[in-house]
Design an enzyme around this catalytic site. Structure first.
Site, mmCIF file in Angstrom:
data_model
loop_
_atom_site.group_PDB
_atom_site.id
_atom_site.type_symbol
_atom_site.label_atom_id
_atom_site.label_comp_id
_atom_site.label_asym_id
_atom_site.label_seq_id
_atom_site.Cartn_x
_atom_site.Cartn_y
_atom_site.Cartn_z
ATOM 1 N N ASP A 98 -15.678 -66.009 71.546
ATOM 2 C CA ASP A 98 -16.825 -65.711 70.693
ATOM 3 C C ASP A 98 -16.930 -66.839 69.672
ATOM 4 O O ASP A 98 -16.461 -66.722 68.538
ATOM 5 C CB ASP A 98 -16.654 -64.359 69.999
ATOM 6 C CG ASP A 98 -16.771 -63.197 70.970
ATOM 7 O OD1 ASP A 98 -17.692 -63.223 71.808
ATOM 8 O OD2 ASP A 98 -15.944 -62.270 70.901
ATOM 9 N N HIS A 148 -22.394 -59.854 77.982
ATOM 10 C CA HIS A 148 -21.572 -60.547 76.980
ATOM 11 C C HIS A 148 -20.090 -60.290 77.230
ATOM 12 O O HIS A 148 -19.285 -61.232 77.305
ATOM 13 C CB HIS A 148 -21.973 -60.061 75.581
ATOM 14 C CG HIS A 148 -21.123 -60.602 74.468
ATOM 15 N ND1 HIS A 148 -21.588 -61.506 73.542
ATOM 16 C CD2 HIS A 148 -19.824 -60.359 74.128
ATOM 17 C CE1 HIS A 148 -20.622 -61.804 72.688
ATOM 18 N NE2 HIS A 148 -19.541 -61.116 73.018
ATOM 19 N N GLU A 149 -19.727 -59.014 77.353
ATOM 20 C CA GLU A 149 -18.315 -58.661 77.518
ATOM 21 C C GLU A 149 -17.753 -59.159 78.844
ATOM 22 O O GLU A 149 -16.600 -59.591 78.922
ATOM 23 C CB GLU A 149 -18.139 -57.144 77.404
ATOM 24 C CG GLU A 149 -18.417 -56.584 76.015
ATOM 25 C CD GLU A 149 -17.529 -57.194 74.949
ATOM 26 O OE1 GLU A 149 -16.323 -57.371 75.192
ATOM 27 O OE2 GLU A 149 -18.044 -57.511 73.862
ATOM 28 N N HIS A 158 -16.076 -62.549 79.098
ATOM 29 C CA HIS A 158 -14.728 -62.698 78.546
ATOM 30 C C HIS A 158 -13.649 -62.532 79.615
ATOM 31 O O HIS A 158 -12.512 -62.981 79.426
ATOM 32 C CB HIS A 158 -14.476 -61.652 77.456
ATOM 33 C CG HIS A 158 -15.220 -61.887 76.177
ATOM 34 N ND1 HIS A 158 -15.325 -63.125 75.590
ATOM 35 C CD2 HIS A 158 -15.882 -61.022 75.356
ATOM 36 C CE1 HIS A 158 -16.019 -63.020 74.466
ATOM 37 N NE2 HIS A 158 -16.366 -61.765 74.304
#
Length: 347
Positions: free
Chosen positions: A312, A299-300, A303
């Site tokens: 997000d 997920h991170e 970014h």
């Protein structure tokens, strides 16, 4: 005119009374320009029940999270919604309006000056009465304003803010302990496997319609490319590679359920921080749409500017993956993490 879409990132909402947000949301978000580069948002609760906003990662957060988007700037928070404390929320009474204000020039280079089209969008997560347990979410959008910015003045604000932030970090003396490093290295190894398997699945078109609302060749290529970049973007030790990874809270944002956060930027300057809460997550699991340590890393990593520069847009499967468009899915960090999880588990 620079048609730069400025997008706010709100991570969550909990309400103090049972509110049905399946239909039209009782929350109305509007923004306006204040002074040169400041933005004021008003959040009106038009419903008949009080609402409690989760502050972490939202425009109510004191941390420099991505409240507006012109280019990558603010940190991205991954917030765990279990065991949230009352202090993590701000209540908005029935028919009440609250305000939040920030300076867009803090995180974004507006030195070119001129006119900008500005709007906000994001999602609110919410809970039932008497509980801080998140049970759903709703995606929202605001009005569009045209802001005229003095570039010279905005540049001074931008430079002063970043000098202050840099000063906060020079006191950091150490990072991951030997036991933490072992845990992190293991999790990154699994995250790379998740990413590699997801890249292969995406190239074949597996489950793309479900998670990204498209099976076009462009979508296959985009998703596979993101996962291939994830597999090589974060170095195991945090001392080599293009992106750094820390166990130390270098930005002082590991509060109110924050599991991890990412500071996007130029290649070589980006970093991911794993908060103490991350170490409480399972090393891996076989549960559909449930986060483990590698899930959070995937997920991170999306970014990062060198990977996908995602936002997000929303979190989770129900009410997020099932509700947003293809373009939103391709820009949503959790869509990639959920997809990698689905391929790993076989959802």
């Amino acid at each position: 005119m620079k048609a730069a879409a400025i997008v706010s990132c709100l991570t969550g909402l909990a309400n103090a009374a049972a509110v049905n947000l399946q239909g039209e949301s009782p929350l109305v978000v509007k923004i306006e320009q204040v002074g040169n580069s400041k933005i004021k948002a008003t959040i009106a609760n038009t419903g008949n029940a009080a609402l409690r906003l989760l502050k972490a990662g939202s425009i109510l957060d004191s941390a420099p999270v991505e409240k507006v988007k012109i280019a990558q700037g603010g940190i991205r928070l991954y917030v765990h919604t279990a065991d949230l404390q009352d202090t993590a929320f701000q209540t908005i009474g029935a028919k009440e309006t609250v305000e939040a204000q920030w300076d867009a020039a803090h995180l974004h280079d507006l030195s070119a000056g001129g006119d900008f089209n500005i709007s906000t969008e994001g999602s609110f997560r919410y809970a039932e009465e008497g509980s801080n347990q998140i049970v759903g979410q709703v995606v929202y959008g605001s009005n569009v304003i045209q802001a005229k910015v003095d570039g010279i003045q905005a540049a001074k604000v931008h430079d002063a803010f970043h000098q202050a932030e840099k000063a906060k970090r020079v006191v950091i003396q150490s990072d991951c302990s030997s036991s933490q490093k072992s845990t992190v290295n293991a999790a990154i190894g699994v995250a790379k496997t998740y990413a590699q398997n997801a890249a292969s699945a995406a190239s074949a078109g597996t489950k793309l319609q479900e998670y990204f609302k498209s099976t076009s060749s462009s979508t296959k290529s985009t998703v596979a490319n993101v996962f291939n970049k994830i597999a090589t973007s974060v170095a195991n030790s945090g001392t080599s590679g293009n992106a750094k990874l820390y166990c130390t809270d270098v930005g002082n944002w590991c509060t109110d359920g924050v599991v991890a956060y990412t500071q996007p930027g130029s290649v070589g300057s980006e970093y991911i921080v794993l908060c103490p809460y991350w170490f409480q997550f399972p090393a891996t699991n076989n549960i559909c749409h449930d986060a483990d340590q590698p899930y959070v890393i995937v997920h991170e990593a999306t970014h990062l500017t060198e990977v996908a520069s995602t936002d997000d847009v929303c979190y989770g499967y129900d009410g997020c993956v099932t509700a947003i468009s293809s373009s939103q899915s391709l820009n949503n960090a959790d869509s990639y993490a959920l997809y990698a999880n689905a391929i790993h588990v076989g959802c």
